[in-house]
Motif scaffolding. Structure first.
Motif, PDB file in Angstrom:
ATOM      1  N   THR A   1     101.028 -11.929  77.327  1.00  7.79           N
ATOM      2  CA  THR A   1     101.829 -12.414  78.291  1.00  7.79           C
ATOM      3  C   THR A   1     102.107 -13.379  76.864  1.00  7.79           C
ATOM      4  OG1 THR A   1     100.361 -13.679  79.133  1.00  7.79           O
ATOM      5  CG2 THR A   1     100.661 -12.265  80.257  1.00  7.79           C
ATOM      6  N   VAL A   2     101.314 -14.042  76.281  1.00  7.63           N
ATOM      7  CA  VAL A   2     101.570 -14.969  75.584  1.00  7.63           C
ATOM      8  C   VAL A   2     103.516 -14.301  74.889  1.00  7.63           C
ATOM      9  CG1 VAL A   2     100.592 -16.423  73.741  1.00  7.63           C
ATOM     10  CG2 VAL A   2      99.641 -16.170  75.603  1.00  7.63           C
ATOM     11  N   ASN A   3     102.886 -13.405  73.794  1.00  6.79           N
ATOM     12  CA  ASN A   3     104.465 -12.712  73.328  1.00  6.79           C
ATOM     13  C   ASN A   3     105.258 -11.741  74.263  1.00  6.79           C
ATOM     14  OD1 ASN A   3     102.488 -10.737  73.171  1.00  6.79           O
ATOM     15  ND2 ASN A   3     102.726 -10.151  70.753  1.00  6.79           N
ATOM     16  N   ARG A   4     105.369 -11.643  75.618  1.00  4.53           N
ATOM     17  CA  ARG A   4     105.686 -11.496  76.167  1.00  4.53           C
ATOM     18  C   ARG A   4     105.753  -9.611  76.077  1.00  4.53           C
ATOM     19  NH1 ARG A   4     111.491 -11.779  79.377  1.00  4.53           N
ATOM     20  NH2 ARG A   4     111.462 -10.034  78.505  1.00  4.53           N
ATOM     21  N   MET A   5     104.873  -9.222  75.282  1.00  3.41           N
ATOM     22  CA  MET A   5     104.134  -8.067  75.782  1.00  3.41           C
ATOM     23  C   MET A   5     104.034  -7.406  76.741  1.00  3.41           C
ATOM     24  SD  MET A   5     101.705  -7.356  72.315  1.00  3.41           S
ATOM     25  CE  MET A   5     101.592  -5.687  72.769  1.00  3.41           C
ATOM     26  N   HIS A   6     103.857  -7.839  77.580  1.00  4.04           N
ATOM     27  CA  HIS A   6     103.605  -8.075  79.100  1.00  4.04           C
ATOM     28  C   HIS A   6     104.134  -9.134  80.313  1.00  4.04           C
ATOM     29  CE1 HIS A   6     100.823  -4.883  79.356  1.00  4.04           C
ATOM     30  NE2 HIS A   6      99.689  -5.385  79.099  1.00  4.04           N
ATOM     31  N   GLN A   7     105.152  -9.161  81.078  1.00  7.23           N
ATOM     32  CA  GLN A   7     105.949  -9.502  81.737  1.00  7.23           C
ATOM     33  C   GLN A   7     105.115 -10.565  82.938  1.00  7.23           C
ATOM     34  OE1 GLN A   7     107.953 -12.579  81.796  1.00  7.23           O
ATOM     35  NE2 GLN A   7     110.276 -11.144  82.081  1.00  7.23           N
ATOM     36  N   ILE A   8     105.242 -12.064  82.825  1.00  8.94           N
ATOM     37  CA  ILE A   8     104.342 -12.415  84.135  1.00  8.94           C
ATOM     38  C   ILE A   8     104.994 -12.097  85.042  1.00  8.94           C
ATOM     39  CG2 ILE A   8     102.901 -13.662  82.839  1.00  8.94           C
ATOM     40  CD1 ILE A   8     104.921 -16.294  83.946  1.00  8.94           C
ATOM     41  N   THR A   9     103.856 -12.253  86.189  1.00  7.82           N
ATOM     42  CA  THR A   9     105.005 -12.174  87.632  1.00  7.82           C
ATOM     43  C   THR A   9     105.159 -13.462  88.409  1.00  7.82           C
ATOM     44  OG1 THR A   9     102.792 -11.389  88.580  1.00  7.82           O
ATOM     45  CG2 THR A   9     104.047  -9.323  87.538  1.00  7.82           C
TER      46      THR A   9
ATOM     47  N   SER B   1     115.573 -12.707  76.517  1.00  6.89           N
ATOM     48  CA  SER B   1     115.507 -11.165  76.057  1.00  6.89           C
ATOM     49  C   SER B   1     116.681 -11.426  75.027  1.00  6.89           C
ATOM     50  CB  SER B   1     116.664 -11.254  77.717  1.00  6.89           C
ATOM     51  OG  SER B   1     117.915 -11.359  77.430  1.00  6.89           O
ATOM     52  N   GLY B   2     116.841  -9.683  74.820  1.00 10.54           N
ATOM     53  CA  GLY B   2     116.987  -8.843  73.727  1.00 10.54           C
ATOM     54  C   GLY B   2     117.295  -9.901  72.668  1.00 10.54           C
ATOM     55  N   LYS B   3     117.889 -10.201  71.794  1.00  7.23           N
ATOM     56  CA  LYS B   3     117.919 -11.526  70.487  1.00  7.23           C
ATOM     57  C   LYS B   3     117.319 -12.185  70.152  1.00  7.23           C
ATOM     58  CE  LYS B   3     121.350 -11.592  66.523  1.00  7.23           C
ATOM     59  NZ  LYS B   3     122.529 -11.799  65.924  1.00  7.23           N
ATOM     60  N   ARG B   4     116.854 -13.047  71.372  1.00  3.65           N
ATOM     61  CA  ARG B   4     116.280 -14.584  71.713  1.00  3.65           C
ATOM     62  C   ARG B   4     114.829 -13.976  72.173  1.00  3.65           C
ATOM     63  NH1 ARG B   4     117.317 -17.736  75.901  1.00  3.65           N
ATOM     64  NH2 ARG B   4     116.142 -19.187  75.210  1.00  3.65           N
ATOM     65  N   LEU B   5     114.395 -12.782  72.820  1.00  7.82           N
ATOM     66  CA  LEU B   5     112.820 -12.554  72.604  1.00  7.82           C
ATOM     67  C   LEU B   5     112.974 -12.139  71.386  1.00  7.82           C
ATOM     68  CD1 LEU B   5     111.003 -11.850  74.468  1.00  7.82           C
ATOM     69  CD2 LEU B   5     111.990  -9.361  74.742  1.00  7.82           C
ATOM     70  N   ARG B   6     113.483 -11.028  70.754  1.00 11.35           N
ATOM     71  CA  ARG B   6     112.692 -10.719  69.326  1.00 11.35           C
ATOM     72  C   ARG B   6     112.658 -12.333  68.371  1.00 11.35           C
ATOM     73  NH1 ARG B   6     117.121  -6.890  70.517  1.00 11.35           N
ATOM     74  NH2 ARG B   6     118.179  -8.042  69.260  1.00 11.35           N
ATOM     75  N   LYS B   7     113.635 -12.914  67.997  1.00  7.72           N
ATOM     76  CA  LYS B   7     112.888 -14.400  67.880  1.00  7.72           C
ATOM     77  C   LYS B   7     111.745 -14.917  67.911  1.00  7.72           C
ATOM     78  CE  LYS B   7     115.881 -17.740  65.105  1.00  7.72           C
ATOM     79  NZ  LYS B   7     115.604 -19.205  66.118  1.00  7.72           N
ATOM     80  N   PHE B   8     111.917 -14.798  69.303  1.00  6.15           N
ATOM     81  CA  PHE B   8     110.598 -15.604  69.688  1.00  6.15           C
ATOM     82  C   PHE B   8     109.289 -15.131  68.923  1.00  6.15           C
ATOM     83  CE2 PHE B   8     107.006 -15.695  73.326  1.00  6.15           C
ATOM     84  CZ  PHE B   8     107.303 -16.490  73.181  1.00  6.15           C
TER      85      PHE B   8
END
Ligand SMILES: Nc1ncnc2c1ncn2[C@@H]1O[C@H](COP(=O)(O)OP(=O)(O)OP(=O)(O)O)[C@@H](O)[C@H]1O
Ligand SMILES: [Mg+2]
Length: 252
Positions: free
Chosen positions: A47-55, A70-77
Motif C-alpha cells: 500500500t505504501v507505493n500504491r501497488m495496492h490502493q487502500i479502501t 494518479s498519472g504522472k504524479r503517481l509514477r514520480k512518487f
C-alpha cells in the motif's frame, strides 16, 4: 515519513488485507514486519507505493496523500520508493550493469533505450550503486551467472539508482541460504545507516528480524498486534503475533 491513519484494505473479493492500521514510520528507520502467512505483510508493504490502493483511512508518505495520486504524479512518487522482491526480478540474460541501468529507463527517450545508449552520469551512478552493495566486480557479468545473494544485491543496486528515501522489501532473503541471507540483511543495514534510507521489510525469519531491524511490527489478520523495539520482543509477544487462528473446536 510514512503515516497510516486508520487504514483498511479490503480486496475486491471481500478479503480483509488490512484492518484499521495506524502507525508512523520516521525517516531512517529500519522496520521489519512479521506475521503468519496471509497476515497482511505484503498488503501493508504494497500500500505504501500504491501497488495496492487502500479502501479506507488515510495514508501519507512524506506529506503526500497516496490515495489522491494518479498519472504522472503517481509514477514520480513510485520512483522515490525502491522495491525489492523475493525473486530478484532481474533480466537474467543480460549484464548486471544493464539490469541496474534499467531503473533509469523511465527517464530516457525510447531511442536511447533501444540503442542501449545510456548517459555517462547514469552509468557512473549504476557503478556506484554496485560498489555500495559490494559487487562492482560483477558489473559486466551476465546476471544468470551470479548466485542468489549476488542477484539480490543487483536488485538492491538497481533500486539505489532511483535515489529512494524508502526501500520496501518483500521477503528479500526468503530464497537465500542462511549465510547469504545474513549478508543481504547486512547490506540493508549498511544502506540504512550510511545513506539514511528507511527500510521496511517483510520477513519470515524472526531471528533475522530481531537481529537486524530496530523496530518490529507484528501483524495478525490485518491488524497490528505488536509495534515496538526488537529488544522488547519476547515469547509472549511472539505468541500473540503467531497465535493459531483455528477455532478451538476445529483444532484436533
Ligand atoms: N489480490 C488479492 N485479492 C484478494 N485477496 C488477496 C489478494 N492479495 C492478498 N489477498 C489476501 O489478503 C490477505 C493478506 O495477504 P498478504 O499477501 O498481505 O499476506 P502475507 O502476510 O504477505 O502472507 P505471506 O507470508 O504468505 O506472503 C490474505 O488472506 C490473502 O489471501
Ligand atoms: Mg507476503
Amino acid at each position: 515519513m510514512i503515516e497510516f491513519d486508520h487504514v483498511s484494505k479490503v480486496y475486491a473479493n471481500g478479503t480483509v488485507g488490512l484492518d484499521d492500521v495506524t502507525l508512523t514510520i520516521q525517516d531512517g528507520e529500519f522496520v521489519a514486519i512479521i506475521g503468519r502467512s496471509g497476515a497482511g505483510k505484503s498488503t501493508l508493504l504494497r500500500t505504501v507505493n500504491r501497488m495496492h490502493q487502500i479502501t479506507s483511512g488515510k495514508l501519507t508518505v512524506n506529506g503526500t496523500d497516496v490515495s489522491a495520486l494518479s498519472g504522472k504524479r503517481l509514477r514520480k512518487f513510485r520512483r522515490g520508493i525502491g522495491m525489492v522482491f523475493q525473486s530478484f526480478n532481474l533480466v537474467t540474460r543480460t549484464s548486471v550493469i544493464k539490469n541496474v541501468l534499467s531503473a533509469c529507463v523511465p527517464d530516457m527517450p525510447f531511442w536511447r533505450v533501444l540503442l542501449g545508449a545510456f548517459r555517462k552520469e547514469d552509468k557512473i551512478k549504476a557503478l556506484e550503486s554496485l560498489e555500495k552493495v559490494g559487487i562492482l566486480d560483477k558489473a559486466y557479468v551476465r546476471a544468470d551467472q551470479l548466485s542468489g545473494g549476488q542477484q539480490q544485491r543487483v536488485a538492491l543496486a538497481r533500486t539505489l539508482t532511483q535515489d529512494p528515501r524508502i526501500i520496501l522489501a518483500d521477503e528479500p532473503v526468503a530464497a537465500l541460504d542462511p549465510v547469504t541471507a545474513r549478508q543481504v540483511m547486512q547490506d540493508f543495514v549498511r544502506i540504512n545507516q550510511e545513506m539514511g534510507i528507511s527500510i521496511l521489510l517483510n520477513i519470515h525469519h524472526v531471528e533475522l528480524a530481531l537481529e537486524y531491524a530496530d523496530r518490529i511490527i507484528g501483524i495478525r489478520s490485518g491488524r497490528i498486534v505488536y509495534d515496538g523495539p526488537s529488544a522488547n520482543v519476547d515469547q509472549a509477544v511472539l505468541d500473540t503475533i503467531y497465535a493459531d487462528e483455528t477455532p478451538a473446536e476445529e483444532a484436533v
